[in-house]
Design an enzyme around this catalytic site. Structure first.
Site, PDB file in Angstrom:
ATOM      1  N   GLU A 130       0.830  -1.205   0.000  1.00 29.23           N
ATOM      2  CA  GLU A 130       0.000   0.000   0.000  1.00 29.23           C
ATOM      3  C   GLU A 130       0.867   1.259   0.000  1.00 29.23           C
ATOM      4  OE1 GLU A 130      -4.128  -1.108   2.164  1.00 29.23           O
ATOM      5  OE2 GLU A 130      -2.347  -1.257   3.431  1.00 29.23           O
ATOM      6  N   GLU A 154      -3.871  -8.971   3.799  1.00 31.88           N
ATOM      7  CA  GLU A 154      -4.638  -8.703   5.014  1.00 31.88           C
ATOM      8  C   GLU A 154      -5.746  -9.705   5.293  1.00 31.88           C
ATOM      9  OE1 GLU A 154      -2.891  -4.738   3.729  1.00 31.88           O
ATOM     10  OE2 GLU A 154      -3.803  -6.483   2.761  1.00 31.88           O
TER      11      GLU A 154
END
Length: 262
Positions: free
Chosen positions: A116, A136
């Site tokens: 990210e 995640e």
């Protein structure tokens, strides 16, 4: 500027190389690194000085950033987790809003928040050995650092859904094929090639570069006609600048322009 978790090195007057500096834990993102990144990008935005471009990389040879530091997070209460994540959120936003171009030089694996962070940069150079993942969902959570927004913009909605929902790893070569990675560089030349591109950017009109970056970033969030109007507003702000006059003058005098950022 000195930070506990970041290494800073200036190249000449115009280029800043930032290294995530927790190699013993694969540069995992902990609270202090979040605070350091937030402070750095906020300062660079408010007072860039002579800086015109930045390169973001990781320390060591194994990882760019392995994501959130799960050892620090182990046992956190809900309030503590959310307070830490608020810091991360602000740091990601400060990076993506930074007016200076930021090149991610991905020297190793970039997982979870590491991917990210790279996606919040303007573009990515990577070593062939690097691997990426939005991992995640394997932890019972989901991307929270703009992963569900930036990854689809980089690789398309359907591929992003596959990668985020499955949490599978992918290679730098796949990232290059999909448009997520701009260039593959041999490890010994990664920073050199990122710096060369940063230098090419730094030699252009700094006001023009910042306005063009802003126009691309925000224009993609609008329909075409509105985006074009935004582009023209950004363009018009450059007409009455010393840099614009210097650029035209240098062209006609067949010399290299000397931009001052004014």
């Amino acid at each position: 500027m000195k930070y506990d978790t970041l290494g800073l090195e200036t190249k000449g007057e115009n280029i800043l190389v930032v290294s995530l500096n927790r190699p013993e834990v694969l540069n995992a993102l902990n609270t202090q690194m979040g605070l350091d990144l937030l402070d750095l990008w906020t300062r660079v935005t408010a007072e860039p000085g002579a800086l015109r471009c930045a390169v973001l990389t990781g320390s060591g040879e194994r990882a760019f950033c392995a994501g959130g530091d799960l050892k620090q997070r182990d046992g956190m209460s809900e309030a503590e987790w959310q307070a830490q994540h608020e810091i991360f959120e602000r740091a990601f936003m400060a990076l993506i809003d930074c007016p200076l171009p930021v090149i991610a030089a991905v020297n190793g694996h970039a997982f979870g928040g590491g991917l990210e962070m790279a996606l919040c940069c303007d573009f990515i150079y990577a070593v062939p050995e690097a691997r990426f993942a939005q991992s995640e969902t394997r932890l019972g959570i989901m991307p929270g650092g703009m992963g569900t927004q930036n990854l689809p913009r980089a690789v398309g909605e359907r591929r992003a859904k596959e990668l985020i929902l499955s949490a599978r790893q992918f290679s730098a070569a796949e990232g290059l094929e999909w448009g997520l990675v701009n260039r593959l560089c041999e490890p010994a030349k990664l920073i050199e090639e990122a710096r060369a591109t940063a230098q090419a950017i730094a030699e252009n009109g700094p006001l023009a570069v910042r306005q063009a970056k802003k126009s691309i970033h925000y224009g993609l969030q609008m329909d075409l006609a509105t985006g074009y109007r935004f582009e023209i507003e950004a363009y018009n702000r450059l007409v009455d600048t010393d840099d614009r006059r210097e650029g035209v003058k240098a062209f006609n005098e067949k010399r290299k322009p000397e931009f001052k950022g004014s």
